[in-house]
Design a protein around this motif. Structure first.
Motif, PDB file in Angstrom:
ATOM      1  N   HIS A  11      -3.067  -4.381  -7.508  1.00 24.66           N
ATOM      2  CA  HIS A  11      -1.666  -4.481  -7.155  1.00 24.66           C
ATOM      3  C   HIS A  11      -1.284  -3.232  -6.360  1.00 24.66           C
ATOM      4  N   ALA A  12      -0.446  -3.385  -5.372  1.00 27.13           N
ATOM      5  CA  ALA A  12      -0.015  -2.237  -4.581  1.00 27.13           C
ATOM      6  C   ALA A  12       1.346  -2.519  -3.958  1.00 27.13           C
ATOM      7  N   ILE A  13       2.129  -1.476  -3.832  1.00 22.45           N
ATOM      8  CA  ILE A  13       3.384  -1.556  -3.087  1.00 22.45           C
ATOM      9  C   ILE A  13       3.037  -1.304  -1.637  1.00 22.45           C
ATOM     10  N   VAL A  14       3.379  -2.232  -0.764  1.00 18.96           N
ATOM     11  CA  VAL A  14       2.970  -2.110   0.640  1.00 18.96           C
ATOM     12  C   VAL A  14       4.178  -2.192   1.563  1.00 18.96           C
ATOM     13  N   PRO A  71      -0.626  -3.719   6.780  1.00 18.33           N
ATOM     14  CA  PRO A  71       0.197  -3.158   5.718  1.00 18.33           C
ATOM     15  C   PRO A  71      -0.222  -1.731   5.364  1.00 18.33           C
ATOM     16  N   PHE A  72       0.759  -0.930   4.928  1.00 19.32           N
ATOM     17  CA  PHE A  72       0.533   0.474   4.587  1.00 19.32           C
ATOM     18  C   PHE A  72       1.113   0.735   3.205  1.00 19.32           C
ATOM     19  N   THR A  73       0.396   1.504   2.390  1.00 16.57           N
ATOM     20  CA  THR A  73       0.897   1.848   1.060  1.00 16.57           C
ATOM     21  C   THR A  73       1.522   3.233   1.095  1.00 16.57           C
ATOM     22  N   PRO A  74       2.833   3.346   0.844  1.00 17.04           N
ATOM     23  CA  PRO A  74       3.523   4.626   0.985  1.00 17.04           C
ATOM     24  C   PRO A  74       3.321   5.574  -0.189  1.00 17.04           C
ATOM     25  N   MET A  75       3.915   6.740  -0.053  1.00 19.95           N
ATOM     26  CA  MET A  75       3.905   7.890  -0.955  1.00 19.95           C
ATOM     27  C   MET A  75       2.605   8.698  -0.812  1.00 19.95           C
ATOM     28  N   PHE A  76       2.788   9.935  -0.391  1.00 22.53           N
ATOM     29  CA  PHE A  76       1.653  10.813  -0.139  1.00 22.53           C
ATOM     30  C   PHE A  76       1.189  11.555  -1.396  1.00 22.53           C
ATOM     31  N   GLY A 106      -1.271   8.229   2.666  1.00 25.64           N
ATOM     32  CA  GLY A 106      -0.476   7.668   1.583  1.00 25.64           C
ATOM     33  C   GLY A 106      -1.318   7.170   0.434  1.00 25.64           C
ATOM     34  N   GLY A 107      -0.848   6.101  -0.213  1.00 23.30           N
ATOM     35  CA  GLY A 107      -1.609   5.503  -1.305  1.00 23.30           C
ATOM     36  C   GLY A 107      -1.023   5.725  -2.674  1.00 23.30           C
ATOM     37  N   TYR A 112      -5.620   2.121  -6.999  1.00 21.55           N
ATOM     38  CA  TYR A 112      -6.781   2.927  -6.626  1.00 21.55           C
ATOM     39  C   TYR A 112      -6.661   3.324  -5.157  1.00 21.55           C
ATOM     40  N   VAL A 113      -6.903   4.601  -4.875  1.00 23.80           N
ATOM     41  CA  VAL A 113      -6.814   5.071  -3.497  1.00 23.80           C
ATOM     42  C   VAL A 113      -7.951   6.051  -3.233  1.00 23.80           C
TER      43      VAL A 113
END
Length: 341
Positions: A11-14, A71-76, A106-107, A112-113
């Motif tokens: 699951h990921a916020i994108v 798509p990109f997963t935010p928050m650095f 980000g990620g 998992y990143v």
């Protein structure tokens, strides 16, 4: 590569495109979990924190400087546990507690990143994942400000925006360096800023630095707020050869070609005016996150000289991220906003 994670998807916020946060962020349930390459470390994210640059990037305000692929997963900023390491990684092993500013990749909104090893450091001993996640970007920025300003024992430092995410780290680090520190903030945060180690606090709504202190009062002014007025005030209180260090531009908002020209013109003209031993040095800070810098931050935290302040925590969910960004946009956050699982 070694790993203890058999997950194939997560699951990921994108972010799906540029635009208003509530319109462009979504929860994806089938994002692939990819193995780390040679110089990467895979991290199971347990907490992440919010910085203004996160929502500026989501809205597309910085797209002219750095474009995203969706798509990109935010928050650095993130903190978590190592679940796999690349073939060339020897400094970390599965199970290590780590944290990082994952710079432009980000990620923080994933499970998992993969993080480049040169951005990663062991999380400070004694801190929760939530506390550790509040540190990387803001604290590395703060330490870079001190480095640029040449802050050391006996330096007289004024910090504009003393109660914010970067500012509250600057106050503590300057005090740890032995500087005499004055914070500029609102009256409601006076006790908080004094508790960080400031010797005095200026209520920005009642007066300003020049009125309170006069000419030749400070060696360094560190600005975490931005706006031309900060530079104007700093020139009136800095001693000859003093340093004005800023992490912000004169004007915020969308970066356009015209804005870039104005920024470069401003930096050039202020640096020319500050040339020579008696000139006021204009020193804009652009963070380059790195393992050695984060290790220095870790040492300050583990020695007890720097403590992250959590303004509020939210669940690391889509709605939690939306709420956190809405609160951060008000500009009244004291310390850091953090998301936790």
């Amino acid at each position: 590569m070694t790993t203890d994670s058999a997950a194939r998807t997560q699951h990921a916020i994108v972010q799906t495109r540029y635009g208003d946060v509530r319109d462009v962020l979504a929860l994806a349930t089938d994002v692939p979990v990819t193995p780390p390459v040679a110089h990467e470390v895979q991290v199971h994210v347990r907490a992440s924190s919010l910085n203004p640059i996160d929502w500026h990037m989501i809205e597309g305000n910085r797209r002219l400087i750095t474009r995203r692929r969706f798509p990109f997963t935010p928050m650095f900023d993130l903190a978590g546990v190592v679940t796999a390491v690349g073939s060339a990684v020897t400094a970390f092993t599965v199970g290590d507690r780590v944290y990082a500013d994952n710079e432009m990749n980000g990620g923080g909104g994933t499970e998992y990143v993969n993080v480049p090893v040169d951005l990663l450091a062991p999380a400070p001993a004694g801190l929760s994942f939530t506390e550790a996640a509040a540190i990387p970007l803001a604290a590395q920025t703060a330490l870079t400000c001190l480095d640029q300003g040449g802050v050391s024992a006996g330096t007289r430092v004024a910090v504009i925006g003393a109660s914010g995410g970067v500012g509250h780290f600057v106050i503590q680090m300057a005090r740890a360096a032995g500087a005499f520190v004055v914070g500029v903030s609102s009256a409601r945060n006076l006790d908080f800023v004094l508790g960080l180690g400031a010797a005095e606090v200026v209520d920005r709504n009642e007066t300003d630095l020049p009125t309170k202190y006069g000419a030749d009062s400070f060696d360094v002014v560190i600005d975490t707020v931005g706006g031309r007025n900060q530079w104007v005030q700093a020139r009136r209180v800095l001693r000859p050869g003093g340093r004005f260090v800023t992490i912000s531009r004169d004007e915020d908002g969308v970066v356009t070609p015209a804005a870039i020209v104005r920024l470069l013109t401003t930096i050039t003209s202020r640096r020319i005016r500050g040339a020579g031993k008696r000139g006021i040095k204009y020193l804009p800070v652009f963070l380059k996150a790195a393992h050695p810098l984060l290790q220095r931050v870790t040492a300050l935290v583990e020695s007890g000289q720097v403590v992250p302040h959590l303004a509020r925590t939210f669940p690391l969910t889509l709605e939690g991220v939306n709420q956190g960004i809405e609160e951060n946009r008000t500009g009244r956050t004291v310390g850091k906003l953090v998301f936790e699982r």
